[in-house]
Design an enzyme around this catalytic site. Structure first.
Site, short mmCIF file in Angstrom:
data_model
loop_
_atom_site.label_atom_id
_atom_site.label_comp_id
_atom_site.label_asym_id
_atom_site.label_seq_id
_atom_site.Cartn_x
_atom_site.Cartn_y
_atom_site.Cartn_z
N GLY A 7 3.78 -22.27 -0.86
CA GLY A 7 2.88 -23.12 -1.11
C GLY A 7 2.04 -22.99 -2.48
O GLY A 7 1.25 -22.01 -2.65
N ALA A 8 2.69 -24.50 -3.27
CA ALA A 8 2.14 -23.44 -4.54
C ALA A 8 0.93 -24.93 -4.97
O ALA A 8 0.03 -25.03 -5.71
CB ALA A 8 2.97 -24.13 -5.30
N VAL A 11 -5.18 -22.85 -3.10
CA VAL A 11 -5.35 -21.08 -2.86
C VAL A 11 -3.63 -20.70 -3.19
O VAL A 11 -4.05 -19.56 -3.81
CB VAL A 11 -5.38 -20.98 -1.47
CG1 VAL A 11 -5.73 -19.85 -1.20
CG2 VAL A 11 -6.14 -22.03 -0.65
N GLY A 12 -2.38 -20.81 -2.90
CA GLY A 12 -0.93 -20.55 -3.19
C GLY A 12 -1.37 -20.23 -5.11
O GLY A 12 -1.00 -18.92 -5.58
N ASP A 32 7.21 -24.58 -2.88
CA ASP A 32 6.78 -25.78 -2.35
C ASP A 32 7.90 -26.48 -2.17
O ASP A 32 8.48 -26.78 -2.40
CB ASP A 32 5.33 -25.98 -3.53
CG ASP A 32 4.59 -27.24 -2.51
OD1 ASP A 32 3.13 -26.32 -2.47
OD2 ASP A 32 4.43 -28.07 -2.83
N ARG A 82 -8.53 -28.17 5.14
CA ARG A 82 -9.33 -29.23 5.68
C ARG A 82 -10.35 -30.12 5.48
O ARG A 82 -10.46 -30.28 3.74
CB ARG A 82 -11.13 -28.66 7.02
CG ARG A 82 -11.76 -27.65 6.11
CD ARG A 82 -12.30 -26.98 7.37
NE ARG A 82 -12.93 -25.93 6.99
CZ ARG A 82 -14.24 -25.20 7.45
NH1 ARG A 82 -14.46 -26.00 8.95
NH2 ARG A 82 -14.47 -23.84 7.04
N ARG A 88 -11.83 -25.98 10.77
CA ARG A 88 -10.14 -25.65 10.28
C ARG A 88 -9.38 -25.64 11.93
O ARG A 88 -7.93 -25.14 12.19
CB ARG A 88 -10.48 -24.01 10.16
CG ARG A 88 -10.93 -23.73 9.29
CD ARG A 88 -11.39 -21.76 8.87
NE ARG A 88 -12.30 -21.88 8.15
CZ ARG A 88 -13.25 -21.44 7.73
NH1 ARG A 88 -13.92 -21.47 9.03
NH2 ARG A 88 -13.90 -21.12 6.63
N ASN A 95 -0.33 -27.50 10.96
CA ASN A 95 0.27 -26.52 10.04
C ASN A 95 1.21 -25.14 11.24
O ASN A 95 1.51 -24.53 10.54
CB ASN A 95 -1.12 -25.63 9.91
CG ASN A 95 -1.97 -26.22 8.74
OD1 ASN A 95 -1.80 -27.31 8.20
ND2 ASN A 95 -2.53 -25.73 7.86
N ASN A 120 -4.43 -22.16 7.31
CA ASN A 120 -5.39 -22.07 8.78
C ASN A 120 -4.56 -23.45 9.65
O ASN A 120 -4.19 -24.11 9.76
CB ASN A 120 -6.50 -23.16 8.37
CG ASN A 120 -8.12 -21.95 7.74
OD1 ASN A 120 -8.23 -21.04 8.56
ND2 ASN A 120 -8.22 -22.59 6.56
N HIS A 175 -12.03 -16.05 11.91
CA HIS A 175 -12.43 -16.77 10.63
C HIS A 175 -12.84 -18.32 11.14
O HIS A 175 -11.92 -19.19 10.65
CB HIS A 175 -11.21 -16.52 9.79
CG HIS A 175 -11.22 -17.34 8.33
ND1 HIS A 175 -12.16 -16.94 7.29
CD2 HIS A 175 -10.81 -18.19 7.83
CE1 HIS A 175 -12.05 -17.90 6.43
NE2 HIS A 175 -11.35 -18.83 6.50
N1 LIG Z 1 -7.24 -17.88 5.39
C1 LIG Z 1 -8.15 -18.39 4.47
O1 LIG Z 1 -9.37 -17.80 4.26
C2 LIG Z 1 -8.34 -19.04 3.97
C3 LIG Z 1 -8.78 -19.64 2.47
C4 LIG Z 1 -8.35 -21.35 1.79
C5 LIG Z 1 -7.84 -21.61 2.58
N2 LIG Z 1 -6.68 -21.55 3.72
C6 LIG Z 1 -6.06 -22.52 4.36
O2 LIG Z 1 -5.32 -22.66 3.63
C7 LIG Z 1 -4.00 -23.99 3.31
C8 LIG Z 1 -3.65 -24.21 1.69
O3 LIG Z 1 -4.81 -24.82 1.41
P1 LIG Z 1 -5.16 -25.07 -0.34
O4 LIG Z 1 -6.33 -25.30 -0.11
O5 LIG Z 1 -4.23 -24.02 -1.01
O6 LIG Z 1 -4.23 -26.63 0.20
P2 LIG Z 1 -3.24 -27.37 -1.01
O7 LIG Z 1 -2.80 -28.58 -0.14
O8 LIG Z 1 -4.09 -27.46 -2.22
O9 LIG Z 1 -1.58 -27.25 -1.00
C9 LIG Z 1 -1.15 -26.73 0.51
C10 LIG Z 1 0.48 -26.22 -0.45
O10 LIG Z 1 1.47 -26.62 0.71
C11 LIG Z 1 2.91 -27.31 0.45
N3 LIG Z 1 3.26 -27.12 1.94
C12 LIG Z 1 3.30 -27.90 2.77
N4 LIG Z 1 4.05 -27.57 3.26
C13 LIG Z 1 4.56 -26.85 3.58
C14 LIG Z 1 5.90 -26.35 3.46
N5 LIG Z 1 6.41 -26.43 4.92
N6 LIG Z 1 6.75 -25.89 2.72
C15 LIG Z 1 6.40 -25.08 1.50
N7 LIG Z 1 5.16 -25.10 1.40
C16 LIG Z 1 4.99 -26.35 1.78
C17 LIG Z 1 1.68 -28.55 0.15
O11 LIG Z 1 2.90 -29.27 -0.85
C18 LIG Z 1 0.73 -27.87 -1.35
O12 LIG Z 1 1.31 -27.64 -2.21
C19 LIG Z 1 -4.67 -24.44 3.76
O13 LIG Z 1 -4.33 -24.13 5.75
C20 LIG Z 1 -6.25 -23.89 3.89
O14 LIG Z 1 -7.22 -24.03 4.74
C21 LIG Z 1 -7.28 -20.12 4.36
O1 LIG Z 2 -12.96 -22.89 5.07
C1 LIG Z 2 -11.74 -23.30 5.01
O2 LIG Z 2 -10.98 -23.94 5.43
C2 LIG Z 2 -10.43 -23.12 4.13
C3 LIG Z 2 -11.31 -21.15 3.96
O3 LIG Z 2 -10.90 -21.42 5.63
C4 LIG Z 2 -12.43 -20.78 3.52
O4 LIG Z 2 -12.87 -20.08 4.29
O5 LIG Z 2 -12.48 -20.85 2.71
#
Ligand SMILES: NC(=O)c1ccc[n+]([C@@H]2O[C@H](COP(=O)([O-])OP(=O)(O)OC[C@H]3O[C@@H](n4cnc5c(N)ncnc54)[C@H](O)[C@@H]3O)[C@@H](O)[C@H]2O)c1
Ligand SMILES: O=C(O)C[C@H](O)C(=O)O
Length: 308
Positions: A7-8, A11-12, A32, A82, A88, A95, A120, A175
């Protein structure tokens, strides 16, 4: 030390940047599914190397997991974030399939990898990885509490009108918007309990603002946050890569700890070279125990939606 980040997206890429800037990994591989996206992010980040003074080699790959072979640590951020007004938990339908497929691909090429799950609903995605991969328990870690604790400290510093570095505190539990348990009783400003400076009402407000930290940012940004999430994951990666034995609240598979079984939820753990090396059981009050129990019921309800 080879680190893969799947996932680039927001967050990645943020995580890759912080890992590189901290300069402890020899190699970061971004993966990605979107054609050319990871390669582009990797090249852009590499062009910051001389500006930011790091030697980590960052490469990108469009879904070619052979490039991730023999990774020591892999971070899963693939999936959808989201939008304002969503929870979430609503992301589970899309997901879960992505996280299951990505974790299987990673392990095929790196059987000894330690996985950090970020996508998430994170506690349920971490549980899914436990149930579907067969990796040992210490090698699957969910990231949420490190971020929630950083937000808690930010909100406390706001209330205390002091620098965030003066504050210590921890958030455990799920979370989610309702499941987080900010431990206000144990939070301190330079070792003095914060209750010495703040009223019960103000502390309650800090706790509530912390719990909706992600939703607040999602409303402002139109998508969920990435700088603090990326920084929080990079801290976990560094603790494992550098065998720091640091304590973070992480989503861990519980087998009786805190009176809970067969779920992943945020509790204090020690991270080192063997991944999640220890779950730390701290003494909680009856009120805190009740909150964790309620939080666990919420996580279990979401886990029930999985096909495992
Ligand atoms: N746990 C936490 O504290 C936390 C914090 C922030 C975000 N998140 C979660 O992290 C995830 C990513 O958030 P984001 O803002 O980076 O989203 P984003 O849309 O910017 O990035 C997600 C990336 O995943 C790629 N992707 C989708 N399916 C794929 C696959 N099968 N293989 C490889 N890559 C794939 C997409 O092309 C995209 O570039 C979300 O589910 C978000 O809710 C969790
Ligand atoms: O809020 C979200 O959906 C993304 C992440 O879990 C966060 O806490 O920033």
């Amino acid at each position: 030390m080879k680190v893969t980040i799947v996932g680039a997206g927001a967050v990645g890429a943020s995580c890759a940047e912080y890992v590189a800037i901290k300069n402890f990994a020899s190699e970061v591989v971004l993966v990605d599914i979107k054609e050319g996206f990871a390669e582009g992010k990797a090249m852009d980040l590499m062009q910051t190397a001389t500006l930011n003074g790091f030697d980590t080699k960052i490469t990108g790959s469009t879904n070619d997991y052979s490039k991730t072979a023999n990774s020591d640590i892999a971070v899963i951020t693939s999936g959808i974030p989201r939008k304002p007004g969503m929870t979430r938990e609503e992301l589970i339908g899309i997901n879960a399939g992505i996280v299951k497929e990505v974790s299987a691909n990673l392990i095929k090429h790196s059987p000894n990898v330690t996985l950090i799950v970020v996508s998430n609903p994170m506690d349920t995605m971490t549980y899914l990885v436990h149930k579907t991969t067969g990796l040992p328990k210490n090698k699957i870690i969910g990231m949420g509490g490190a971020l929630d604790s950083a937000r808690f400290k930010y909100r406390l510093s706001e209330a205390l009108e002091c620098p965030p570095s003066d504050v210590d505190g921890m958030v455990i539990g799920g979370h989610s918007d309702t499941g987080m348990v900010p431990l206000t009783r144990l939070a301190t400003r330079n070792s003095v309990p914060v209750a010495a400076f703040l009223s019960d009402e103000r502390l309650e407000q800090v706790a509530e603002d912390t719990k909706v930290g992600g939703a607040t940012l999602t409303k402002l940004l139109g998508t969920s946050a990435w700088y603090a999430p990326g920084a929080a994951v990079s801290g976990l990666v560094q603790a494992i890569a550098c065998d720091q034995k640091k304590m973070f609240p992480c989503s861990a598979m519980l087998e009786g700890e805190y009176g809970l079984n067969d779920l992943c939820i945020g509790v204090p753990v020690i991270l080192g070279k063997d991944g999640l090396e220890k779950i730390v059981e701290i003494e909680l009050t009856d009120a805190e125990k009740a909150k964790i129990k309620e939080s666990a019921e919420g996580v279990k309800k979401t886990n029930g939606l999985l096909d495992v």
